[in-house]
Motif scaffolding. Sequence first.
Motif, PDB file in Angstrom:
ATOM      1  N   VAL A  37      -3.451   3.208   0.340  1.00  0.00           N
ATOM      2  CA  VAL A  37      -2.148   2.865   0.923  1.00  0.00           C
ATOM      3  C   VAL A  37      -2.160   2.798   2.449  1.00  0.00           C
ATOM      4  O   VAL A  37      -1.128   2.552   3.055  1.00  0.00           O
ATOM      5  N   GLY A  38      -3.286   3.032   3.086  1.00  0.00           N
ATOM      6  CA  GLY A  38      -3.352   2.998   4.547  1.00  0.00           C
ATOM      7  C   GLY A  38      -4.464   3.887   5.054  1.00  0.00           C
ATOM      8  O   GLY A  38      -5.552   3.913   4.501  1.00  0.00           O
ATOM      9  N   GLU A  39      -4.161   4.642   6.098  1.00  0.00           N
ATOM     10  CA  GLU A  39      -5.116   5.563   6.689  1.00  0.00           C
ATOM     11  C   GLU A  39      -4.631   6.996   6.515  1.00  0.00           C
ATOM     12  O   GLU A  39      -3.501   7.311   6.861  1.00  0.00           O
ATOM     13  N   ALA A  40      -5.489   7.853   5.993  1.00  0.00           N
ATOM     14  CA  ALA A  40      -5.163   9.268   5.838  1.00  0.00           C
ATOM     15  C   ALA A  40      -5.625  10.017   7.080  1.00  0.00           C
ATOM     16  O   ALA A  40      -6.762   9.849   7.524  1.00  0.00           O
ATOM     17  N   VAL A  41      -4.743  10.820   7.650  1.00  0.00           N
ATOM     18  CA  VAL A  41      -5.081  11.675   8.787  1.00  0.00           C
ATOM     19  C   VAL A  41      -5.440  13.035   8.203  1.00  0.00           C
ATOM     20  O   VAL A  41      -4.624  13.683   7.551  1.00  0.00           O
ATOM     21  N   VAL A  50      -3.069  15.497   6.246  1.00  0.00           N
ATOM     22  CA  VAL A  50      -1.869  15.905   6.973  1.00  0.00           C
ATOM     23  C   VAL A  50      -0.775  14.845   6.837  1.00  0.00           C
ATOM     24  O   VAL A  50       0.389  15.162   6.647  1.00  0.00           O
ATOM     25  N   THR A  51      -1.147  13.591   6.936  1.00  0.00           N
ATOM     26  CA  THR A  51      -0.198  12.489   6.794  1.00  0.00           C
ATOM     27  C   THR A  51      -0.960  11.224   6.445  1.00  0.00           C
ATOM     28  O   THR A  51      -2.180  11.178   6.567  1.00  0.00           O
ATOM     29  N   VAL A  52      -0.224  10.216   6.006  1.00  0.00           N
ATOM     30  CA  VAL A  52      -0.822   8.916   5.702  1.00  0.00           C
ATOM     31  C   VAL A  52      -0.084   7.865   6.515  1.00  0.00           C
ATOM     32  O   VAL A  52       1.136   7.797   6.482  1.00  0.00           O
ATOM     33  N   ARG A  53      -0.849   7.090   7.261  1.00  0.00           N
ATOM     34  CA  ARG A  53      -0.289   5.962   8.013  1.00  0.00           C
ATOM     35  C   ARG A  53      -0.347   4.763   7.101  1.00  0.00           C
ATOM     36  O   ARG A  53      -1.409   4.277   6.757  1.00  0.00           O
ATOM     37  N   ARG A  54       0.798   4.300   6.681  1.00  0.00           N
ATOM     38  CA  ARG A  54       0.867   3.203   5.728  1.00  0.00           C
ATOM     39  C   ARG A  54       0.404   1.897   6.349  1.00  0.00           C
ATOM     40  O   ARG A  54       0.680   1.620   7.500  1.00  0.00           O
ATOM     41  N   ALA A  55      -0.269   1.071   5.543  1.00  0.00           N
ATOM     42  CA  ALA A  55      -0.742  -0.237   5.977  1.00  0.00           C
ATOM     43  C   ALA A  55       0.234  -1.310   5.547  1.00  0.00           C
ATOM     44  O   ALA A  55       0.659  -1.326   4.399  1.00  0.00           O
ATOM     45  N   GLY A  56       0.606  -2.171   6.457  1.00  0.00           N
ATOM     46  CA  GLY A  56       1.456  -3.293   6.123  1.00  0.00           C
ATOM     47  C   GLY A  56       2.890  -2.882   5.870  1.00  0.00           C
ATOM     48  O   GLY A  56       3.285  -1.734   6.026  1.00  0.00           O
ATOM     49  N   PRO A  57       3.706  -3.853   5.429  1.00  0.00           N
ATOM     50  CA  PRO A  57       5.123  -3.567   5.178  1.00  0.00           C
ATOM     51  C   PRO A  57       5.318  -2.687   3.943  1.00  0.00           C
ATOM     52  O   PRO A  57       4.513  -2.718   3.017  1.00  0.00           O
TER      53      PRO A  57
END
Length: 60
Positions: A37-41, A50-57
């Motif tokens: 779903v994106g990039e995991a921190v 700690v958090t996930v930076r979502r990719a795309g809309p």
Amino acid sequence: MTTTQTTRPPPKALLYCPDCWHAALPTGDWLVQSSPVGEAVVCPDCGTVVTVRRAGPVPA
């Protein structure tokens, strides 16, 4: 003569690991891993996501 030690408050934009309380700026020493779903921190100390930076809309 008296001296007063001044301490500065921590920066406001810190990320904290909920498991080990590692703290750093968002651009700090966190590990960034690809996920579906994106990039995991990820915490560099204990490996907790700690958090996930979502990719795309975001889907509607």
